[in-house]
Design a protein around this motif. Structure first.
Motif, short mmCIF file in Angstrom:
data_model
loop_
_atom_site.label_atom_id
_atom_site.label_comp_id
_atom_site.label_asym_id
_atom_site.label_seq_id
_atom_site.Cartn_x
_atom_site.Cartn_y
_atom_site.Cartn_z
N PRO A 25 0.80 -1.23 0.00
CA PRO A 25 0.00 0.00 0.00
C PRO A 25 0.84 1.28 0.00
O PRO A 25 0.46 2.26 -0.63
N ASN A 260 -2.04 -8.59 -2.64
CA ASN A 260 -3.41 -8.43 -2.12
C ASN A 260 -4.09 -7.20 -2.75
O ASN A 260 -4.43 -6.23 -2.06
N GLN A 262 -7.04 -6.54 -3.83
CA GLN A 262 -8.38 -6.14 -3.37
C GLN A 262 -8.32 -5.18 -2.19
O GLN A 262 -9.16 -4.30 -2.04
N ARG A 263 -7.27 -5.31 -1.38
CA ARG A 263 -7.10 -4.42 -0.23
C ARG A 263 -6.20 -3.23 -0.57
O ARG A 263 -6.51 -2.08 -0.21
N ASN A 264 -5.10 -3.49 -1.27
CA ASN A 264 -4.07 -2.46 -1.43
C ASN A 264 -4.34 -1.47 -2.55
O ASN A 264 -3.91 -0.32 -2.46
N ILE A 267 -6.44 1.32 -1.23
CA ILE A 267 -5.63 2.12 -0.31
C ILE A 267 -4.71 3.04 -1.10
O ILE A 267 -4.58 4.24 -0.81
N PHE A 449 -9.09 -7.51 -8.69
CA PHE A 449 -9.64 -6.42 -7.89
C PHE A 449 -11.08 -6.18 -8.32
O PHE A 449 -11.38 -6.12 -9.52
N PRO A 452 -15.56 -1.93 -5.13
CA PRO A 452 -16.53 -2.09 -4.04
C PRO A 452 -17.82 -1.33 -4.34
O PRO A 452 -17.81 -0.27 -4.95
#
Length: 522
Positions: A25, A260, A262-264, A267, A449, A452
């Motif tokens: 991130p 990762n 989907q998370r980073n 961010i 990714f 959301p």
């Protein structure tokens, strides 16, 4: 003309080379900051203040919010298919060849005109250094192009205030020559230039915030929220300032190399946009508070578009000569006005050093779009002919550079940025729609990714892009359909018949599967 390019073929291209996932991130956020901070904040502050006055601070927030939702949509497609072509390739796979052509044609407009805008911005800072640092009076007629007005549907130039922007021509052709002979900037040089840009803005903030005068913030929105004419007011300034944020797609195109994702990826996207928005807000507040940012008006008190003949005439009045809105090197001008002339010159040097690399990325980005469209048969493949000695696509690079130089020589930076934004907003609008269509038609596709709340975010992105486009100046909005009309003529005369997809020729190109187009750094 509604035929699609097989998504399986595009994904096969992406999967030919698996990229090492190493970015976290923090690295993604720094990558985004480096790509975003560029010409926009150095150059467009003056044009934004002419449109919105002190309310331009709100304009930065509006533009940043639209970029944030557009970036989340862009990331889903970029992570699925990290291949050359950007929005053009995604549209080809989802909505068909005709709309893909329209997006690719708009991206050509975006890259070329953006490079011209950066060239004009560079010219303003260089001329400021020459006149303030060296004491040389550069001829007025050779430091800007003519002012333009519409005579019905015909643009009419007025050469009384300027004939041609010589420094803009020099830098555009100089960068073009470097690209033609194969000189590219290394990651280390780029990192140094990013550090120079961030340091320059930080010094500006540190010096201007302590001298803020709250009286300079009143009236806060002299032209209102939407303004009395197209492209004015706080929202009109946000449509122009959008140019200062483009480049966030650098984070999106790095999704395949991200741990990762989907998370980073969110961010990195939201983090870089948030940090840049804070940076931009502090710069705007410092500029407004230090010397004021009220727009100049016409003889009857009417609002004036930046770059219009009336605006040029108003800035020629002695009492307006030192106004922020009339400066071609806004940030350096502010520092000189608050008695930091040496620091102002240093900031001008920083801009002079950093901005040519942005022009290089823009012109290179356009050649990449040309390459992909020519490879699909929609443009003549001769455009991508490689020079036997330099090993570069010299024909398309030279043609692009000449077009960039001509536009930079004849048009002001604000008008160029608005025209570039029209192409960018259209491309991002199409990406937002493509995400929704692909979720419906290909729900089981692997997505490293996922956007959301896609059924909320994507419509917000499409609506935001359409909203900002509608609030661009009328002339800038009209350029896109005119340019698009020219493109449709080219498509139906050539691309429709020569299309590789139409002829059943669909190739997998592993050589560029890990080379996304460079970020449109501004």
């Amino acid at each position: 003309m509604w035929r699609v390019k097989s998504l399986d073929a595009i994904l096969a291209t992406a999967q030919k080379k698996s990229l090492h996932r190493s970015l976290g991130p923090v690295q993604l956020t720094l990558l985004g900051i480096g790509a975003i901070i560029g010409t926009g904040i150095f150059v467009l502050t003056a044009a934004a203040s002419q449109k919105a006055g002190p309310g331009m601070a709100v304009s930065f927030v509006i533009a940043g919010m639209v970029c944030a939702v557009a970036a989340l949509c862009y990331s889903e497609l970029a992570a699925m298919a990290p291949v050359s072509g950007s929005a053009y390739t995604y549209t080809y796979a989802v909505m068909g060849e005709l709309l893909a052509w329209c997006v690719g044609w708009a991206l050509i407009l975006e890259y070329a005109v953006a490079a011209s805008a950066v060239s004009v911005g560079w010219s303003g800072y260089v001329l400021g250094l020459i006149e303030n640092g060296l004491g040389f009076d550069w001829p007025d007629l050779l430091q800007a192009g003519p002012t333009w007005s519409m005579n019905g549907f015909i643009p009419t130039p007025d050469f009384s205030t300027g004939i041609i922007n010589i420094p803009a021509i020099i830098v555009a052709l100089g960068v073009t020559f470097l690209l033609m002979i194969g000189t590219t900037e290394s990651a280390r040089v780029n990192a140094i230039l990013v550090a120079v840009k961030v340091a320059a803005l930080t010094i500006f903030i540190v010096l201007t915030l302590p001298v803020i005068n709250t009286e300079h913030f009143s009236p806060f929105a002299p032209n209102g929220l939407f303004g009395s004419m197209s492209g004015m007011g706080i929202v009109g300034a946000a449509a122009s300032i959008f140019f200062a944020y483009v480049g966030f797609d650098a984070v999106s195109t790095a999704a395949e190399e991200t741990k990762n994702p989907q998370r980073n990826v969110p961010i990195g996207l939201i983090g870089s946009l948030a940090i840049c928005t804070i940076f931009y807000l502090l710069v705007a507040l410092g500029a407004i508070g230090a010397i004021g940012a009220q727009p100049v008006t016409g003889p009857a008190g009417e609002a004036l578009q930046p770059g219009s003949p009336g605006f040029v005439a108003a800035c020629a009045i002695a009492s307006n000569a030192n106004q922020l809105v009339c400066s071609n090197e806004a940030l350096a001008h502010v520092l000189r006005e608050i008695n930091y002339p040496a620091v102002g010159n240093a900031l001008g040097i920083a801009a002079m050093l950093a901005l040519p690399s942005v022009i290089l990325m823009m012109i290179y980005g356009q050649t990449r779009i040309f390459f992909v469209m020519a490879r699909d048969g929609l443009l003549p493949e001769g455009l991508t002919k490689i020079h036997p000695k330099w090993k570069t696509p010299y024909i398309v690079t030279l043609a692009t550079g000449i077009a960039v130089a001509v536009a930079g020589a004849l048009f002001p930076v604000g008008q160029l940025a608005d025209i570039s934004n029209s192409g960018t907003l259209f491309a991002f609008f199409m990406v937002s729609i493509a995400v929704l269509i692909l979720r419906r038609t290909e729900p089981n596709r692997h997505r490293p990714f996922k956007t959301p709340l896609v059924w909320i975010i994507a419509p917000l992105s499409a609506a935001g892009c359409a909203f900002l486009f509608w609030n661009l100046p009328h002339d800038a909005k009209m350029v896109l359909p005119i340019w698009g009309g020219i493109g449709l003529v080219v498509y139906f005369l050539y691309g429709y018949r020569k299309s590789h997809v139409g002829r059943g020729l669909v190739e997998v190109h592993e050589t560029d599967s890990d080379i996304p187009p460079p970020p449109a750094t501004t």
